[in-house]
Motif scaffolding. Structure first.
Motif, mmCIF file in Angstrom:
data_model
loop_
_atom_site.group_PDB
_atom_site.id
_atom_site.type_symbol
_atom_site.label_atom_id
_atom_site.label_comp_id
_atom_site.label_asym_id
_atom_site.label_seq_id
_atom_site.Cartn_x
_atom_site.Cartn_y
_atom_site.Cartn_z
ATOM 1 N N ILE A 1 -4.397 56.483 65.512
ATOM 2 C CA ILE A 1 -3.640 57.269 66.491
ATOM 3 C C ILE A 1 -3.313 58.701 66.121
ATOM 4 O O ILE A 1 -2.779 59.436 66.947
ATOM 5 N N CYS A 2 -3.593 59.137 64.909
ATOM 6 C CA CYS A 2 -3.240 60.520 64.556
ATOM 7 C C CYS A 2 -3.976 61.482 65.484
ATOM 8 O O CYS A 2 -5.183 61.403 65.654
ATOM 9 N N VAL A 3 -3.211 62.387 66.119
ATOM 10 C CA VAL A 3 -3.833 63.338 67.037
ATOM 11 C C VAL A 3 -4.013 64.701 66.377
ATOM 12 O O VAL A 3 -4.330 65.678 67.034
ATOM 13 N N ARG A 4 -3.784 64.743 65.088
ATOM 14 C CA ARG A 4 -3.896 65.990 64.320
ATOM 15 C C ARG A 4 -3.072 67.113 64.932
ATOM 16 O O ARG A 4 -3.526 68.236 65.080
ATOM 17 N N CYS A 5 -1.835 66.769 65.303
ATOM 18 C CA CYS A 5 -0.966 67.773 65.905
ATOM 19 C C CYS A 5 -0.439 68.745 64.852
ATOM 20 O O CYS A 5 0.005 69.840 65.173
ATOM 21 N N GLY A 6 -0.447 68.311 63.593
ATOM 22 C CA GLY A 6 -0.053 69.228 62.529
ATOM 23 C C GLY A 6 1.440 69.268 62.244
ATOM 24 O O GLY A 6 1.888 70.019 61.379
ATOM 25 N N ALA A 7 2.225 68.437 62.948
ATOM 26 C CA ALA A 7 3.675 68.485 62.726
ATOM 27 C C ALA A 7 4.042 68.119 61.285
ATOM 28 O O ALA A 7 5.048 68.571 60.749
ATOM 29 N N CYS A 8 3.219 67.298 60.658
ATOM 30 C CA CYS A 8 3.525 66.869 59.291
ATOM 31 C C CYS A 8 2.992 67.853 58.250
ATOM 32 O O CYS A 8 3.375 67.806 57.085
ATOM 33 N N ALA A 9 2.086 68.739 58.682
ATOM 34 C CA ALA A 9 1.266 69.482 57.722
ATOM 35 C C ALA A 9 2.066 70.224 56.653
ATOM 36 O O ALA A 9 1.747 70.139 55.472
ATOM 37 N N PRO B 1 -0.049 66.273 54.508
ATOM 38 C CA PRO B 1 -0.142 64.827 54.747
ATOM 39 C C PRO B 1 -1.299 64.450 55.667
ATOM 40 O O PRO B 1 -2.000 63.474 55.426
ATOM 41 N N VAL B 2 -1.519 65.228 56.705
ATOM 42 C CA VAL B 2 -2.583 64.883 57.654
ATOM 43 C C VAL B 2 -3.950 64.875 56.961
ATOM 44 O O VAL B 2 -4.781 64.009 57.207
ATOM 45 N N LEU B 3 -4.162 65.792 56.022
ATOM 46 C CA LEU B 3 -5.447 65.783 55.323
ATOM 47 C C LEU B 3 -5.491 64.727 54.221
ATOM 48 O O LEU B 3 -6.541 64.171 53.926
ATOM 49 N N PHE C 1 8.697 63.612 60.449
ATOM 50 C CA PHE C 1 8.330 64.656 61.405
ATOM 51 C C PHE C 1 7.181 64.260 62.330
ATOM 52 O O PHE C 1 6.851 64.977 63.256
ATOM 53 N N CYS C 2 6.541 63.120 62.056
ATOM 54 C CA CYS C 2 5.388 62.723 62.865
ATOM 55 C C CYS C 2 5.867 62.087 64.172
ATOM 56 O O CYS C 2 6.621 61.122 64.150
ATOM 57 N N PRO C 3 5.425 62.611 65.311
ATOM 58 C CA PRO C 3 5.874 62.048 66.591
ATOM 59 C C PRO C 3 5.448 60.587 66.766
ATOM 60 O O PRO C 3 6.042 59.868 67.563
ATOM 61 N N TYR C 4 4.435 60.158 66.031
ATOM 62 C CA TYR C 4 3.974 58.771 66.154
ATOM 63 C C TYR C 4 4.478 57.895 65.017
ATOM 64 O O TYR C 4 4.117 56.735 64.922
ATOM 65 N N GLY C 5 5.265 58.496 64.134
ATOM 66 C CA GLY C 5 5.796 57.719 63.016
ATOM 67 C C GLY C 5 4.743 57.312 62.008
ATOM 68 O O GLY C 5 4.915 56.339 61.266
ATOM 69 N N ILE C 6 3.641 58.031 61.961
ATOM 70 C CA ILE C 6 2.606 57.697 60.972
ATOM 71 C C ILE C 6 3.166 57.935 59.573
ATOM 72 O O ILE C 6 3.735 58.985 59.293
ATOM 73 N N ASP C 7 3.011 56.932 58.734
ATOM 74 C CA ASP C 7 3.605 56.982 57.412
ATOM 75 C C ASP C 7 2.498 57.178 56.372
ATOM 76 O O ASP C 7 1.823 56.234 55.973
HETATM 77 S S1 SF4 Z 1 2.375 64.508 62.587
HETATM 78 FE FE1 SF4 Z 1 1.456 62.453 62.858
HETATM 79 S S2 SF4 Z 1 0.001 62.704 64.565
HETATM 80 FE FE2 SF4 Z 1 0.539 64.780 63.890
HETATM 81 S S3 SF4 Z 1 -1.061 65.293 62.369
HETATM 82 FE FE3 SF4 Z 1 0.632 64.408 61.211
HETATM 83 S S4 SF4 Z 1 0.135 62.220 61.046
HETATM 84 FE FE4 SF4 Z 1 -1.169 63.076 62.695
#
Ligand code: SF4
Ligand code: SF4
Lengths: 541, 177
Positions: free
Chosen positions: A94-102, A118-120, A173-179
């Motif tokens: 589900i990661c949409v690579r929105c970058g909020a965690c980056a 984190p996303v990378l 910070f991830c809108p989807y709660g990806i850990d």
């Molecule tokens: S914040 Fe969540 S959805 Fe957005 S890039 Fe990071 S892991 Fe992916």
């Protein structure tokens, strides 16, 4: 020949790879520079734990001596885990690579290395998943973000999964709660399947499996340590406390991280526990076998975590206690809070914890039957059961570091602050975006707190230290208080490097200093042997 | 005091210098390092912004460069633990020299003298920078030892507590290979 060729400008000379190339993130490349990585696991410890593919190798060597079918083992391992952990499949998909965690990871903030976003970091695993487990990836490969699992990719996994402290700041910070921490956990598990692990995790785990604690201290040694502390406490307070070890029928089993009875500054907090429990007349015992709350298994694999955790309920059962209290530790609480109940429970032979002093029932621990000492102490203070003299801590101007696991994994935010405000007079919070759920990691958690990678830890710890520096400069803060054994071991060095003049202490060290015990002698020193405020002259005469 | 023509260029010099420093990081990180202005969310970028301003200000005002030791320390301390060689970690002072030269036109003997004096001051900063860099590196080695000792704080007092078959050995490649 032109002049400039004869005499290169300083920039030309130095800049050979000064301006890093913009690398495609898919291009695996790591350089194992001294100070930035961890040494491989000691074969003896691997053997002791029955781990596969025991051999001698080091990350700096070209040939990691992998088993011939390493790739198959890892891909099968991944397939199995995707089926087993629903969360993993979701995180992969589900990661949409929105970058909020980056830009939320302390390693990225401190290093500027994009693969620490984190996303990378997650993409390291996700790209392989895409290539081999999704239809698009199977057909389109690289175009669909899929990557072949190769040896350079594997080396990259090792480098970056051991540059994640599993702190979970990014997940806030991830809108989807990806850990991403969960992804790191799986990444490390997969590496361990082909005999790639680090010594700072494997050897403590082996020791723990053998003796019950990371240091390899045997039961008589443990008993000695507890007695030793009781003697030290008597010197300071004039009161003889009688902690027991392996005593059947006690009401409470008390479990602490082993650093508490060995490390500096942990030990001073251990004296605090002993003083507190004596003062309230708690009927408690230690176990010489469950002599470690910490669980380096968490940093190795789910199986190892379960194996090392099992002793806690087993000892509680053997000793016939009613419930368990746990000391100041970070990841120990992640395991206890998040996994213990399902992994080694249900502990239906125990009772819901109830404070014998205040009568408070800790409903939050209804299923695990284990409470954090900060909850227990805060409840005592709230019911005015302790006589406290906060002036004894007046030499300290204090700030509180929320250790990642108690803060983010169990939401223990208010209790430590409530205790601090009652045991000291000078407490200052660090800036909002660096505390509570948003706390910055010490940079050394998840088994990375050893000496060979200190440089990396100093990078990762910089955002934390930078916030401490702010309260040091603006409020004269000179003591950083925390409730985690890894923090206590690693923050002192971090402070020495970034914010000299700030030392590190534990919550119950301050409780112990402030606690006025019945029949105590006039105290001259605090638990560290430093004169209490107003006692300086008397001691120096 | 530096000539008026250069004084006018202060902001340009500063901006170019910061860009040069940020260019030593991955291009993927430069947006973040430059644009995130919160000092706690982006301590590296913030330190670069703040301390470069301090240094250029003092240099251009003719202030005492010894007061810049703290600013230099803040910049170099960070670079001493990042992936830089010693020369890469301290190059930024030479870059400042180059940028100033590019931004100025020397028109008179007086200008020339002022320029030479300024460059000399930057050279002194560069020397200071080498000292700071090596102090930081030495400190890292000292800290390694200090941590190991603190970890076994109580063992020092009571050495037969640990059983000998699996101590935390092997934690160095020498014993392990
Ligand atoms: S914040 Fe969540 S959805 Fe957005 S890039 Fe990071 S892991 Fe992916
Ligand atoms: S869990 Fe912590 S260390 Fe790991 S990627 Fe997220 S923020 Fe970074």
């Amino acid at each position: 020949m032109t002049m400039s060729k004869k005499h290169p400008k300083p920039e030309e000379l130095v800049a050979i790879d000064y301006q890093p190339r913009r690398r495609d993130w898919m291009d695996p490349h790591v350089e194992f520079r001294k100070g930035t990585f961890n040494y491989s696991a000691n074969p003896k410890s691997m053997e002791y734990l029955g781990l596969p593919f025991v051999r001698k190798w080091q990350p700096t060597e070209d040939d990691w001596k992998l088993p011939p079918n390493w790739k198959e083992i890892i891909l099968n391992g991944l397939r199995e885990r995707i089926d087993r952990f629903r969360s993993l499949r979701i995180f992969m998909d589900i990661c949409v690579r929105c970058g909020a965690c980056a830009d939320k990871c302390h390693f990225y903030i401190g290093s500027g290395d994009p693969k620490n976003m984190p996303v990378l970091r997650a993409e390291l695993l996700r790209s392989v998943y895409r290539k081999d487990f999704t239809t698009a990836g199977k057909i389109l490969g690289k175009l669909a973000g899929g990557r072949e699992l190769t040896i350079p990719v594997l080396k990259e996994w090792f480098y970056y999964f051991y540059q994640c402290t599993e702190c979970r700041r990014c997940s806030v910070f991830c809108p989807y709660g990806i850990d991403t921490a969960e992804i790191t956990i799986i990444g490390r598990e997969l590496l361990n399947l082909v005999g790639i692990g680090i010594d700072w995790i494997t050897t403590p785990a082996a020791n723990c499996f053998r003796t019950g604690n990371h240091l390899g201290i045997q039961p008589h040694g443990f008993k000695d340590s507890v007695d030793f502390a009781a003697d030290d406490l008597e010197d300071i307070t004039g009161i003889k406390v009688n902690p027991s070890v392996n005593r059947k029928g006690a009401e409470v089993l008390f479990v602490v991280p082993s650093a508490d009875y060995f490390g500096d500054p942990h030990y001073f907090g251990f004296l605090g526990y002993l003083a507190l429990f004596h003062e309230i007349g708690l009927d408690y015992t230690f176990s010489a076998f469950a002599s470690e709350g910490g669980n380096f298994g968490l940093f190795h694999s789910h199986e190892m975590m379960k194996r090392l955790n099992a002793k806690i309920y087993a000892e509680a059962k053997r000793l016939g206690v009613k419930y368990i209290i746990g000391g100041e530790c970070g990841h120990m609480w992640r395991v206890l809070h998040q996994y213990m109940d399902t992994m080694n429970g249900p502990a239906d032979f125990l009772e819901v914890p109830k404070s014998p002093v205040t009568g408070t029932v800790f409903e939050n621990a209804r299923s695990t039957k284990m409470i954090h000492i900060a909850e227990f102490t805060a409840d005592l203070i709230k019911h005015r059961k302790l006589k406290l003299d906060p002036h004894r801590n007046d030499n300290h101007r204090i700030t509180f570091h929320d250790s990642c696991n108690p803060a983010r994994a169990m939401g223990l935010l208010e209790e430590p602050r409530y205790i601090l405000k009652n045991v000291c007079n000078h407490f200052y919070e660090m800036p909002e975006n660096t505390i509570r759920e948003q706390t910055f990691c010490c940079g050394s958690g998840s088994g990375l707190g050893t000496d060979e990678n200190l440089e990396m830890r100093l990078r990762g710890g910089f955002p934390r230290a930078n916030a401490v520096r702010y309260v040091h400069e603006n409020h004269g803060v000179n003591l950083l208080v925390c409730i985690c054994a890894i923090d206590k071991a690693t923050l002192p060095g971090l402070m020495d490097f970034w914010v000299p003049g700030v030392s590190v202490g534990g919550l119950h060290e301050l409780v112990g200093n402030a606690l006025v015990m019945k029949g105590e002698k006039e105290r001259d020193n605090d638990f560290r042997g430093t004169p209490l405020p107003g006692k300086e002259e008397k001691v120096h005469v | 005091m530096i000539g008026d023509s250069l004084l006018k260029k202060k902001e340009t010099v500063l901006d170019k210098w910061r860009k040069a420093i940020i260019a030593s990081y991955s291009p993927d990180a430069s947006l973040f390092l430059r644009n995130q202005k919160n000092q706690f969310a982006n301590p590296v970028g913030f330190t670069i912004e703040k301390e470069t301003a301090e240094i250029v200000q003092t240099l251009f005002d003719g202030g005492d460069i010894e007061t810049l030791a703290i600013s230099l320390d803040r910049l170099i301390r960070i670079r001493s633990v990042q992936d830089f060689t010693p020369s890469q970690a301290t190059l930024f002072l030479f870059q400042l020299k180059r940028i100033i030269r590019e931004e100025t036109t020397v028109e008179s003997a007086e200008d020339y003298q002022k320029m030479a004096a300024l460059e000399e001051r930057i050279d002194s900063l560069a020397l200071l920078a080498f000292d700071i860099y090596s102090r930081c590196r030495e400190q890292i080695y000292d800290l390694r030892l200090k941590e190991i000792k603190a970890r076994a704080f109580r063992i020092m007092k009571d050495s037969d507590l640990i059983s000998l078959d699996i101590k935390q050995e092997g934690n160095s490649p020498h014993e392990n290979t």
